[in-house]
Motif scaffolding. Sequence first.
Motif, mmCIF file in Angstrom:
data_model
loop_
_atom_site.group_PDB
_atom_site.id
_atom_site.type_symbol
_atom_site.label_atom_id
_atom_site.label_comp_id
_atom_site.label_asym_id
_atom_site.label_seq_id
_atom_site.Cartn_x
_atom_site.Cartn_y
_atom_site.Cartn_z
ATOM 1 N N LEU A 75 -7.572 4.351 1.474
ATOM 2 C CA LEU A 75 -6.569 3.978 2.475
ATOM 3 C C LEU A 75 -6.607 4.931 3.666
ATOM 4 C CD1 LEU A 75 -3.604 3.173 0.058
ATOM 5 C CD2 LEU A 75 -4.935 1.526 1.373
ATOM 6 N N MET A 76 -6.863 6.214 3.395
ATOM 7 C CA MET A 76 -6.958 7.203 4.469
ATOM 8 C C MET A 76 -8.120 6.886 5.409
ATOM 9 S SD MET A 76 -5.732 10.101 5.745
ATOM 10 C CE MET A 76 -4.975 11.182 4.530
ATOM 11 N N GLU A 77 -9.277 6.548 4.854
ATOM 12 C CA GLU A 77 -10.456 6.252 5.666
ATOM 13 C C GLU A 77 -10.293 4.965 6.462
ATOM 14 O OE1 GLU A 77 -13.319 7.788 6.316
ATOM 15 O OE2 GLU A 77 -12.805 9.565 5.139
ATOM 16 N N ALA A 78 -9.687 3.950 5.864
ATOM 17 C CA ALA A 78 -9.605 2.639 6.505
ATOM 18 C C ALA A 78 -8.432 2.526 7.466
ATOM 19 C CB ALA A 78 -9.517 1.538 5.446
ATOM 20 N N PHE A 79 -7.264 3.037 7.075
ATOM 21 C CA PHE A 79 -6.041 2.780 7.842
ATOM 22 C C PHE A 79 -5.358 4.031 8.380
ATOM 23 C CE2 PHE A 79 -6.080 -0.723 4.565
ATOM 24 C CZ PHE A 79 -6.557 -1.695 5.427
ATOM 25 N N GLY A 80 -5.813 5.219 7.964
ATOM 26 C CA GLY A 80 -5.194 6.437 8.459
ATOM 27 C C GLY A 80 -4.180 7.014 7.489
ATOM 28 N N PRO A 81 -3.463 8.072 7.896
ATOM 29 C CA PRO A 81 -2.608 8.828 6.967
ATOM 30 C C PRO A 81 -1.325 8.121 6.523
ATOM 31 C CG PRO A 81 -2.429 9.718 9.189
ATOM 32 C CD PRO A 81 -3.533 8.700 9.225
ATOM 33 N N ILE A 82 -0.784 7.215 7.346
ATOM 34 C CA ILE A 82 0.522 6.633 6.991
ATOM 35 C C ILE A 82 0.432 5.733 5.753
ATOM 36 C CG2 ILE A 82 2.388 5.111 7.768
ATOM 37 C CD1 ILE A 82 2.064 6.252 10.558
ATOM 38 N N THR A 139 4.813 6.293 -3.184
ATOM 39 C CA THR A 139 5.181 5.289 -4.181
ATOM 40 C C THR A 139 4.619 5.637 -5.547
ATOM 41 O OG1 THR A 139 5.125 3.627 -2.419
ATOM 42 C CG2 THR A 139 5.185 2.818 -4.680
ATOM 43 N N SER A 140 3.381 6.124 -5.587
ATOM 44 C CA SER A 140 2.755 6.463 -6.864
ATOM 45 C C SER A 140 3.477 7.616 -7.552
ATOM 46 C CB SER A 140 1.283 6.831 -6.658
ATOM 47 O OG SER A 140 0.558 5.723 -6.191
ATOM 48 N N LEU A 141 3.811 8.633 -6.770
ATOM 49 C CA LEU A 141 4.440 9.817 -7.354
ATOM 50 C C LEU A 141 5.833 9.530 -7.897
ATOM 51 C CD1 LEU A 141 3.443 12.569 -4.750
ATOM 52 C CD2 LEU A 141 2.469 12.174 -7.000
ATOM 53 N N LEU A 142 6.568 8.630 -7.225
ATOM 54 C CA LEU A 142 7.963 8.424 -7.589
ATOM 55 C C LEU A 142 8.253 7.087 -8.259
ATOM 56 C CD1 LEU A 142 9.714 9.957 -4.448
ATOM 57 C CD2 LEU A 142 9.421 11.003 -6.692
ATOM 58 N N VAL A 143 7.284 6.138 -8.230
ATOM 59 C CA VAL A 143 7.542 4.820 -8.831
ATOM 60 C C VAL A 143 6.473 4.447 -9.848
ATOM 61 C CG1 VAL A 143 7.869 2.364 -8.402
ATOM 62 C CG2 VAL A 143 8.765 4.014 -6.778
ATOM 63 N N THR A 144 5.258 4.183 -9.401
ATOM 64 C CA THR A 144 4.283 3.525 -10.276
ATOM 65 C C THR A 144 3.808 4.415 -11.422
ATOM 66 O OG1 THR A 144 2.469 4.119 -8.766
ATOM 67 C CG2 THR A 144 3.507 1.974 -8.452
ATOM 68 N N LYS A 145 3.442 5.670 -11.147
ATOM 69 C CA LYS A 145 2.935 6.533 -12.214
ATOM 70 C C LYS A 145 4.017 6.895 -13.233
ATOM 71 C CE LYS A 145 -1.235 6.821 -10.471
ATOM 72 N NZ LYS A 145 -2.402 6.195 -11.121
ATOM 73 N N PRO A 146 5.192 7.391 -12.798
ATOM 74 C CA PRO A 146 6.225 7.700 -13.794
ATOM 75 C C PRO A 146 6.723 6.466 -14.551
ATOM 76 C CG PRO A 146 6.704 8.771 -11.700
ATOM 77 C CD PRO A 146 5.606 7.794 -11.445
ATOM 78 N N PHE A 189 12.436 1.236 -0.772
ATOM 79 C CA PHE A 189 12.021 2.571 -1.197
ATOM 80 C C PHE A 189 10.633 2.902 -0.648
ATOM 81 C CE2 PHE A 189 9.750 5.439 -3.986
ATOM 82 C CZ PHE A 189 10.637 6.498 -4.086
ATOM 83 N N ILE A 190 9.704 1.938 -0.717
ATOM 84 C CA ILE A 190 8.357 2.170 -0.185
ATOM 85 C C ILE A 190 8.438 2.484 1.311
ATOM 86 C CG2 ILE A 190 6.109 1.111 0.279
ATOM 87 C CD1 ILE A 190 6.489 -0.503 -2.311
ATOM 88 N N LEU A 191 9.218 1.683 2.049
ATOM 89 C CA LEU A 191 9.332 1.884 3.493
ATOM 90 C C LEU A 191 10.078 3.166 3.843
ATOM 91 C CD1 LEU A 191 10.093 -1.771 4.665
ATOM 92 C CD2 LEU A 191 7.912 -0.535 4.760
ATOM 93 N N SER A 192 10.943 3.637 2.941
ATOM 94 C CA SER A 192 11.652 4.898 3.208
ATOM 95 C C SER A 192 10.681 6.070 3.286
ATOM 96 C CB SER A 192 12.691 5.164 2.114
ATOM 97 O OG SER A 192 12.062 5.466 0.873
ATOM 98 N N GLY A 193 9.480 5.868 2.741
ATOM 99 C CA GLY A 193 8.452 6.892 2.865
ATOM 100 C C GLY A 193 8.081 7.165 4.313
ATOM 101 N N LEU A 194 8.277 6.163 5.184
ATOM 102 C CA LEU A 194 8.002 6.368 6.619
ATOM 103 C C LEU A 194 8.914 7.444 7.199
ATOM 104 C CD1 LEU A 194 7.628 2.636 7.743
ATOM 105 C CD2 LEU A 194 5.780 4.323 7.488
ATOM 106 N N ILE A 195 10.176 7.443 6.780
ATOM 107 C CA ILE A 195 11.121 8.453 7.265
ATOM 108 C C ILE A 195 10.706 9.829 6.766
ATOM 109 C CG2 ILE A 195 13.535 9.194 7.233
ATOM 110 C CD1 ILE A 195 14.299 6.249 6.796
ATOM 111 N N VAL A 196 10.352 9.902 5.490
ATOM 112 C CA VAL A 196 9.924 11.178 4.907
ATOM 113 C C VAL A 196 8.674 11.686 5.613
ATOM 114 C CG1 VAL A 196 9.148 12.322 2.789
ATOM 115 C CG2 VAL A 196 10.934 10.570 2.688
ATOM 116 N N TYR A 197 7.732 10.767 5.884
ATOM 117 C CA TYR A 197 6.493 11.158 6.561
ATOM 118 C C TYR A 197 6.788 11.693 7.960
ATOM 119 C CZ TYR A 197 1.855 10.853 8.684
ATOM 120 O OH TYR A 197 0.693 11.151 9.336
ATOM 121 N N ALA A 198 7.644 10.982 8.686
ATOM 122 C CA ALA A 198 7.950 11.390 10.061
ATOM 123 C C ALA A 198 8.619 12.760 10.102
ATOM 124 C CB ALA A 198 8.845 10.346 10.726
#
Length: 497
Positions: A110-117, A125-132, A453-462
């Motif tokens: 995803l980093m190579e194709a679309f960038g860091p966001i 999402t993986s750290l807080l939803v899918t993996k746990p 929750f996934i979209l709230s990651g945008l706020i955290v990233y910013a």
Amino acid sequence: MGEGSLKKRKGEDKGREDRQSIQSHEPQTMNLQKQANLFLFPLCGICMIVGTIIGSGIFVSPKSVLANVEAVGPCLTIWAACGVLATLGALCFAELGTMITKSGGEYPYLMEAFGPIPAFLFSWTSLLVTKPSSFAIICLSFAEYASAPFYPGCDPPQAVIKCLAAAAIVVITIVNSLSVKLGSYLQNFLTAAKMIIVTIIIVSGIVLLAQGKTDNFKDSFKGSKISVSSISLAFYNGLWAYDGWNQLNYITEELKNPYRNLPLSIVIGIPLVTVCYVLINVSYFTVMTSTELLQSQAVAVTFGDRVLYPASWIVPLFVVFSTLGSANGTCFTAGRLVYVAGREGHVLKILSYISVKHLTPAPAIIFYGVIAIIYIIPGDINSLINYFSFAVWIFYGLTVLALIVMRFTRKELKRPIRIPIIIPVIVTLVSIVLVLAPIISAPELAYLYCTLFILSGLIVYALFVHLKFSWAQKISKPITMHLQMLLEVVPEEEVTE
């Protein structure tokens, strides 16, 4: 400040080296191949695939798949179709894994194709939803089968199931935090136990079919409930049992001649798992009607009670081993994504640190354990699987779309494995259907919460990654320092030649 600038410069140099190494046919992996040579032949890769995928899902999901389609015929068809989709998805990841040879699963693609966001949203999402939640689902499955023999004829109390699941998470977290070798030995033992129970169920089913136990397969499509929503939810539960196909490209680093053996292992390994899953479901239906299967609290336990008689205790025991093996494997590999995200500065640095005494990613493992226990408290297995699948297929679809995008935007990259473009197109379209169908046909607020929750990651990233507020760093530094002293962990050293 001088040391920080030097580290930043080193990180930028490393990033340039990584990007250059992407374009090499034999990057980074060769050192590991010379040291290990663990997977010399396709057979070793096939065993790795089968051992990774087969876990708790096949003992939990049959009831949920059947509940959504309500007939034997569509149920078996769904299981086979899930295997086909997993194979196609794994082939897409095989091309990505040999084109971009970096750890971290979907993150570097995803980093190579679309960038860091998008990459950050994946790690968030993986750290807080899918993996746990995956860890929690597997441990809840363990608890159901471990408690079922003590409550014959009725469902075990939810409090008992959740306490057992929490205990399993704590034990597995401690084992993997204390010793890599101990976790590895435990995994080998539990994988062997897993294959024993799969073999027992399949052989028993074949014997029963040979004896003419085919009544439950007559008019197998009669009374089926077919809709886009029901099929999508059935796929969610079926694909949960195949979870792990997206990690198969990790064995690139251990395979000798991966450009031949990796796709060969996938093409043989996942269809082999598919055959096992279909035969296990056939075995269930030889002794249970659809109604009886839906009423069973633990399907494999009911099968063992009816088929193995005095030796029926073998089934719940080995299913418990199998589910523990899946949970241990999930925890064993937990630190990889966290380390990559921590190295990029997308999560707290402490989560990418390594134990001084035990050389394990203890902070990452403990973090997963704590979040998984939180998921156990309010959730049940079916709802967790649905929301896990909804979230994870958003990023599976994006990752396969990244493969299509890079065919046009990154033509210069070497592609030792090049699959027909129709395969990623099919997987992308199917992922779109899987994500949108339940929302459109049977909307639930939980899907909205998951999306928000996934979209709230945008706020955290910013706030914390892009702007890097100084007050956040002032708060995180003392926290990191105290946790370092408490857990006795340090940043992982870079290996120099």
